[in-house]
Design an enzyme around this catalytic site. Structure first.
Site, mmCIF file in Angstrom:
data_model
loop_
_atom_site.group_PDB
_atom_site.id
_atom_site.type_symbol
_atom_site.label_atom_id
_atom_site.label_comp_id
_atom_site.label_asym_id
_atom_site.label_seq_id
_atom_site.Cartn_x
_atom_site.Cartn_y
_atom_site.Cartn_z
ATOM 1 N N ASP A 175 -63.678 2.813 -128.736
ATOM 2 C CA ASP A 175 -64.932 2.434 -129.383
ATOM 3 C C ASP A 175 -66.134 2.880 -128.563
ATOM 4 O O ASP A 175 -67.084 3.479 -129.083
ATOM 5 C CB ASP A 175 -64.987 0.920 -129.566
ATOM 6 C CG ASP A 175 -64.012 0.415 -130.613
ATOM 7 O OD1 ASP A 175 -63.732 1.155 -131.573
ATOM 8 O OD2 ASP A 175 -63.539 -0.720 -130.483
ATOM 9 N N HIS A 176 -66.106 2.579 -127.281
ATOM 10 C CA HIS A 176 -67.269 2.886 -126.448
ATOM 11 C C HIS A 176 -67.415 4.379 -126.190
ATOM 12 O O HIS A 176 -68.536 4.888 -126.085
ATOM 13 C CB HIS A 176 -67.185 2.099 -125.143
ATOM 14 C CG HIS A 176 -67.485 0.645 -125.315
ATOM 15 N ND1 HIS A 176 -67.374 -0.270 -124.303
ATOM 16 C CD2 HIS A 176 -67.900 -0.047 -126.409
ATOM 17 C CE1 HIS A 176 -67.705 -1.470 -124.753
ATOM 18 N NE2 HIS A 176 -68.024 -1.357 -126.025
#
Length: 403
Positions: A175-176
């Site tokens: 996600d990051h």
């Protein structure tokens, strides 16, 4: 000192971690980020791993906070036409619309590029999904475990040896990483919109970003179509690019590819006898005897703790890194020196640490600007700024369109 994006307004309709993390970085850069949440709030709220110590923050959602810090929140019912019209109105003076809804849901809620461009033709419309907005799997919901790690081949590539189990993916790593890709694309699109005066549509996905992280391997595999061999420790190509346990049970990783690496390693660990051993003269010799070499290095490193070996490695020019536990990372002196864990002030709970975005500016104000908002904390303020009268605002509250 000014912030790079202090004149930029971001309208965010998303949830969970990937797209919100991108918006959090934009907020760190000074953008005014308006997070539009369902009446019940982002479903990520309340899912944080609980603290294992007594603290004022024992009930606070720290994982939600890091991806939503410095934003303002308005809770709007997108399943109602009045709620959709309200978001479209907010888009009129936004610079960026950031979304992680699948294309069908964007269309259903009136958040697709064509609809929002009618309200604001200079808008940057940015979408982050699991698999993109075209192709046979564009409809498929994707999380970083499935789309980033699984589908991209990354989980398979990280297995140990031929029959190794699939490793557990770290929380929100995909996600990051994808959030960073989205930030880069948004910044480029803002520059393009400024030059041309025209809106821009852009997207990225967990799947595409994960493939890019493996581009060094996949650029070869795209041609030869051959599976990449997953090598266990005893099958490494060279003992100087491997990982080893030390006497305290902690690990080090080595990564040396230059011609003098073998000699430096042998001298560092006190095995100069290997330099004269005819079994280990060339790289090919060492590769053929990798199991015995790995066992020998393991046995040698068992004599000292990881940090003791670290000092020895530094003295001998060995390129190494400690394998730190997360609890060690937060107390790493280097992390402290570069301000990797700055403090924020919560208005009710006190001071807490967060994690900086992986970029630093010498002459610009880029920093976390405050805790995440509560659900709908700024709804009334945001609606007033959009030009709604107090009776109009109250009617929206009364009708359950906003919270």
């Amino acid at each position: 000192m000014s912030a790079p994006l202090e004149d930029i307004k971001v309208l965010e309709v998303d949830n969970y971690m990937a797209a919100p993390s991108a918006a959090a970085i934009l907020a760190d850069m000074g953008a005014d980020v308006l997070k539009i949440e369902p009446i019940t709030g982002d479903p990520m709220r309340g899912l944080s791993r609980p603290l294992r110590v007594e603290s004022n923050f024992a009930e606070y959602d720290l994982q939600f906070d890091v991806d939503n810090r410095g934003k303002r929140s308005a809770a709007i019912a997108l399943d109602k036409p009045k709620g959709q019209a309200l978001v479209q109105r907010l888009a009129q003076d936004a610079d960026v619309f950031l979304c992680n809804l699948l294309a069908q849901r964007q269309q259903r809620f009136g958040l697709n590029p064509e609809t929002l461009f009618a309200a604001n033709p200079r808008l940057v419309h940015a979408t982050l999904t699991g698999y993109g907005t075209t192709g046979p799997d564009a409809w498929r919901p994707g999380y970083d475990v499935t789309a980033f790690f699984g589908r991209s081949g990354l989980s398979d590539a990280m297995r140990e040896g031929v029959d190794g189990v699939v490793p557990r993916a770290g929380v929100a790593q995909g996600d990051h990483t994808t959030g960073l890709a989205l930030v880069a694309a948004i910044l480029a699109a803002l520059r393009l919109a400024e030059r041309t005066g025209e809106g821009q549509v852009l997207e990225t996905s967990l799947y595409e970003t994960a493939v890019w992280t493996q581009a060094s391997e996949l650029t070869v595999t795209a041609t030869d179509k051959a599976p990449v061999r997953r090598r266990a420790r005893h099958e490494a190509l060279t003992p100087m690019t491997n990982r080893y346990p030390c006497g305290d049970g902690k690990w080090v990783v080595l990564n040396m590819l230059d011609s003098g690496a073998w000699e430096r390693l042998c001298r560092a660990i006190g095995r100069e006898d290997w330099l004269a051993d005819e079994r280990y003269v060339t790289g090919r010799d060492r590769y053929r005897r990798m199991p015995e070499l790995v066992d020998g290095i393991d046995a040698t490193l068992s004599a000292k703790a990881r940090d003791e070996w670290g000092a020895v490695f530094d003295e001998h020019g060995v390129i190494w890194g400690p394998v730190l536990g997360l609890h060690e990372v937060v107390d790493d002196p280097h992390a402290d020196a570069i301000g990797l864990f700055p403090e924020l002030q919560h208005p009710e709970l006190g001071t807490y640490r967060t994690v900086n975005a992986p970029m630093r500016f010498q002459s610009a104000d880029v920093r976390p600007r405050g805790p995440a908002p509560t659900v709908g904390e700024h709804t009334e303020q945001i609606l007033r700024e959009a030009g709604l009268s107090q009776p109009e605002i109250q009617a929206l509250f009364d009708d359950g369109i906003v919270k």
